[in-house]
Design an enzyme around this catalytic site. Structure first.
Site: not given
Length: 917
Positions: A756, A833, A866
């Site tokens: 991330s 995502d 994600h």
């Protein structure tokens, strides 16, 4: 990017024991959302890192006993049964068996010898993990090594109980909600924490639900979540829960009568329709709910449902946040707030009509659950999300009010507020006598105003304004932790007030504002330590506020109390030990669930607070299963230290392999997150992927909390604003240079990885470094250009692209020449995502293609969000990371210009295999 959030640290991000699943829900769910959380969430990694944020979501591990008295969230396990192959045919003759076994062993022996010769004759040898025999003295009795499956599963997760404290109907303190899945003493109960210690006594125990199922009109209802009414006479029940985004969900809602043990639909006229949110009035006489983005009110005195709004839909939300407000502002699914007297409801009206859409494609699954139209079976399902990217139109939010008695909606104008398209509403807090505080910022989140509104007179004014950008160049983090302090003249509080976190002498500190319109606070805490998402608890009777602080060192957490006048600062935890604590308090702060989270094996106990005249203590978890495992396994050793870079003292954690030998040369992996206000160097107990790399693979793992991260002062935090990645990458590189110079480090084998925001930092670091210090990088779900991320997060730290175009240009991953100078790097991303769009990775790949750069590997995970966990993807991510890293440190990824086949190696292998060529 909320909470490894994110990805978080969420996660892998959290709510006190069943808060959100069982607590009295009269407003937005209370999340311990630290100022550090970017919604580039630390949530995914946190699941691997076994991290429990604040007092909220904890991790669960194997149980030692059958004690079910404390409520744990449900744990889901994926069980894959091995295929069973039945035997058949006639029994094999004994002599044939012997011959076959002999042949098998001879073959295996030959292959083994060939393999050994091949390994030793190859020049690509690497540091072999230290043998378990050599590691007995520094680890467990057997010196066992952890496996990747161990850290991906539940084996090393501390067991964490959540206690859902409940305000007593008559002001009782120390009440808690309990859920018993077995139903032996009732499914849902309220108990007095003191009397419940005597398991033979039923004193203070009230059974609200005997079972977790009930029948309505022939339909069996199975409880997913439950919220008792404040008077404990009715339970609001959610069934058939379906997750929407990180925090939001839908389901069917029911009202369960405690006396008759029977249920009814919340909306009898539409019991099959899914509801987004429902919450109790403080008087227990009504429930407000949102369905299809419209709000409704059900009074318990009638089965009729009153429509509050009717124009909600795709572009207009009432009482619930849209995607970006859910993710970046509230960290929850509610934008509805009841007044204490139940006469008014405040709610957000969110207009998304100008917000552009982003398509999330699902190639394998159909999350909608709907069958495709005839002829469209082979097309992906597409979900269009209203997602404001940096610089794009934001949703326009207004705070509206519903007068429950008059049945009318109204708004209150406040002079000198931010324009509609430049305003963020980040917190709403009811006071008393019809007054409400509204915290707002400008679009770039660097100017804060507090507005006080009187709904009785329908007037409002700004009572406080702070220019954070002018103060220290920083920003305002959205939190939901401000606490209203009601007037109590008999206790020395003549006026209403509130406790808030303010900037004082370069640190985040607690301050008491009274009366409500006083902009000059009394500073309650001072010194070098920073407040962590506080206050945690307030004792109105004794005039005390409890809070968590990053102790003598930023990697610590300790609990303190201070009086409302700023005197009598006292520690609740043992501050002489370098430890990490978390805490949740009962409604009156007479009791607390104290969580010791590290560095030793975590434990939990319920205690009376120091000011409570009736001492109480009960240990509810000691994690004995972890203590036993530690005696058998050899884990890494940890060294905490500071490294000075450009005058800033940065926390650094070094994980060393078992039986660390300073005369050897070790490969080094840097692991980072690095988002603004985040923290990765801490003293929590965790056995995670980094532990596996250090303990089993035998590599050193280094983590640096560089500039921009939390709890080391606002000066080092604010400096990154407008140029994300610049100082943070420099800090990683400069610390890596210091490690490369150490006598026990192999400077030719250094890598860095993150997920991330950590993925962004990995790419930015190897881009800035250009292969001079790091040779390898592994980036998971990375941001590659902040123009592609959501507006509220990106603009908080980068301003708008229109305001800061050069900053966005320099922060983007774009120097393909520098990336090409690394030996190799890996990028992984999920196609679905909704947080960090795969657009980030795809545009980077296009830049690499245009520059003819090919020293990288890519792994794309279909339909994964994600967290990357669709269809076994979560395990594959970490397996790929581990295998790729070993290959890198083995020298398998060495760059070779114009490579040609190695004929001699091919012939040698073929000869060993018995092939004729």
């Amino acid at each position: 990017m909320a909470t490894e959030k994110g990805h978080g640290r969420d996660d892998e991000e959290r709510v006190p024991l069943t808060r959100g699943s069982t607590e009295f829900r009269n407003s937005i769910d209370s999340f311990d959302y630290s100022s550090s959380t970017a919604s580039l969430s630390l949530a995914v990694i946190d699941r691997i890192n076994n991290s429990t944020q604040d007092a909220a979501l904890g991790e669960k591990g194997p149980r030692d006993d059958d004690d079910d008295r404390y409520w744990d969230d449900d744990v889901e396990y994926d069980v894959e049964d091995a295929d069973y192959i039945p035997s058949g045919g006639k029994p094999m003759h004994k002599s044939v068996k012997i011959a076959l076994w002999t042949l098998l062993f001879l073959s295996l022996g030959g292959w083994s010898l060939a393999f050994v010769l091949f390994i030793f004759r190859s020049h690509d040898t690497y540091e072999t993990p230290i043998s378990s025999e050599d590691n007995i003295s520094s680890g467990g009795l057997r010196g066992d090594r952890i496996t990747l499956d161990d850290v991906l599963g539940e084996e090393w997760m501390p067991r964490h109980h959540f206690i859902s404290w409940f305000p007593g109907p008559n002001g009782e303190d120390g009440l808690l909600l309990e859920k018993d899945g077995l139903g032996s003493t009732g499914y849902l109960r309220v108990e007095d924490i003191v009397s419940r210690k005597d398991t033979k006594s039923s004193k203070g125990s009230i059974v609200l639900m005997q079972k977790n199922t009930f029948t309505v009109g022939g339909e069996t209802v199975i409880c997913s979540q439950v919220w008792p009414s404040p008077d404990l006479k009715t339970v609001l029940v959610l069934s058939e829960k379906k997750q929407n985004w990180r925090h939001s969900f839908t389901g069917k809602y029911w009202l369960f009568d405690v006396d008759t043990q029977t249920g009814q639909p919340l909306d009898p006229a539409a019991q099959d329709q899914r509801i987004q949110l429902a919450s109790w009035s403080p008087q227990s006489d009504a429930v407000v709910f949102t369905r299809d983005n419209n709000m409704f009110l059900r009074k318990l005195s009638s089965k009729e449902v009153t429509t509050i709004t009717s124009d909600g839909g795709v572009d207009l939300f009432y009482g619930v946040p849209d995607w970006v407000y859910e993710e970046e502002v509230f960290s929850g699914n509610s934008a509805t707030w009841w007044a204490h007297d139940g006469n008014y409801i405040a709610f957000l009206r969110t207009n998304e009509s100008a917000v552009p859409e982003y398509p999330v494609q699902y190639f394998v699954s159909r999350p909608s659950g709907e069958d495709p139209n005839l002829g469209e079976e082979n097309y992906p399902e597409v979900r269009e999300i209203k997602y404001p990217k940096a610089g794009a139109p934001n949703p326009i939010v207004d705070l509206q009010f519903y007068d429950v008695r008059k049945g009318e909606i109204f708004s209150v104008d406040v002079a000198d507020r931010f324009p509609d398209d430049y305003r963020l509403i980040i917190e709403v807090l009811w006071a008393s006598n019809g007054k409400i505080l509204v915290r707002e910022t400008n679009r770039e989140s660097d100017i804060l105003i507090i507005a006080a509104i009187d709904v009785l007179s329908r007037t409002g004014k700004i009572v406080r304004k702070e220019d954070i950008n002018a103060l220290d160049g920083g920003w305002v983090e959205p939190t939901q932790s401000t606490r209203f302090i009601p007037a109590d003249p008999s206790n020395g509080r003549p006026e209403d007030g509130y406790i808030d976190t303010v900037i004082h002498e370069g640190r985040d500190q607690l301050a008491y504002f009274t009366p409500l319109d006083n902009p000059k606070p009394l500073i309650l805490t001072k010194g070098p330590s920073e407040i962590v998402n506080s206050p945690s608890g307030v004792d109105l009777k004794r005039g005390l506020v409890y809070f968590v602080v990053a102790g003598n060192e930023p990697w610590e957490r300790h609990v303190y109390s201070v009086k409302f006048d700023g005197t009598a600062l006292q520690p609740v935890t043992n501050v002489s030990e370098s430890s990490y604590y978390d805490v949740s308090f009962s409604d009156g702060a007479g009791y607390a669930l104290l969580n010791f989270q590290g560095p030793k094996v975590p434990w939990q106990k319920v205690i009376s607070t120091p000011a409570n005249e009736n001492p109480f203590e009960e240990i509810i978890e000691q994690n004995n299963h972890l203590s036993r495992k530690l005696r058998l396994f050899s884990l890494e050793s940890k060294v905490f230290q500071y490294i000075n870079i450009d005058g800033f003292s940065l926390p650094v954690l070094e994980r060393r392999p078992p039986n660390f030998d300073p005369t050897k040369k070790y490969p080094v992996l840097f692991y980072l997150y690095g988002g603004p206000g985040s923290q990765t160097v801490d003293k929590k107990f965790r056995v995670d992927f980094q532990s596996y790399v250090a303990s089993t693979l035998g590599y050193i793992v280094v983590t640096v909390d560089g500039r921009g991260t939390g709890y080391i002062g606002r000066k080092s935090r604010s400096i990154v604003r407008g140029k994300l990645g610049h100082y943070e990458a420099r800090d990683q590189i400069e610390v890596a240079k210091k490690w490369a110079a150490k006598p026990y480090v192999d400077e030719s084998r250094m890598a860095i990885w993150g997920w991330s925001y950590g993925g962004f930092m990995t790419l930015k670091t190897i881009e800035e470094d250009g292969g001079r210090t790091f040779q390898y990088g592994m980036a998971v779900a990375p941001v590659t250009d902040w123009r592609y991320y959501d507006s509220i997060y990106a603009e908080r730290y980068m301003h708008t692209p229109q305001h800061n175009p050069q900053g966005y240009d320099s922060s983007a991953i774009s120097n393909t020449t520098a990336l090409a100078n690394n030996v190799r790097f890996l990028v992984m991303h999920g196609t679905a995502d909704d947080n960090v769009h795969i657009q980030n990775t795809l545009t980077l790949l296009d830049k690499l293609d245009l520059a003819n750069v090919d020293n990288y590997d890519v792994h794309v995970f279909p339909d994964s969000n994600h967290n990357i966990n669709f269809h076994n993807a979560h395990k594959i991510v970490y397996t790929r990371l581990a295998d790729w890293l070993v290959n890198a440190f083995n020298g398998q990824w060495l760059k070779t210009n114009n490579p040609t086949p190695n004929d001699s190696l091919f012939r040698r292998a073929a000869t060993w295999a018995g092939l004729s060529i």
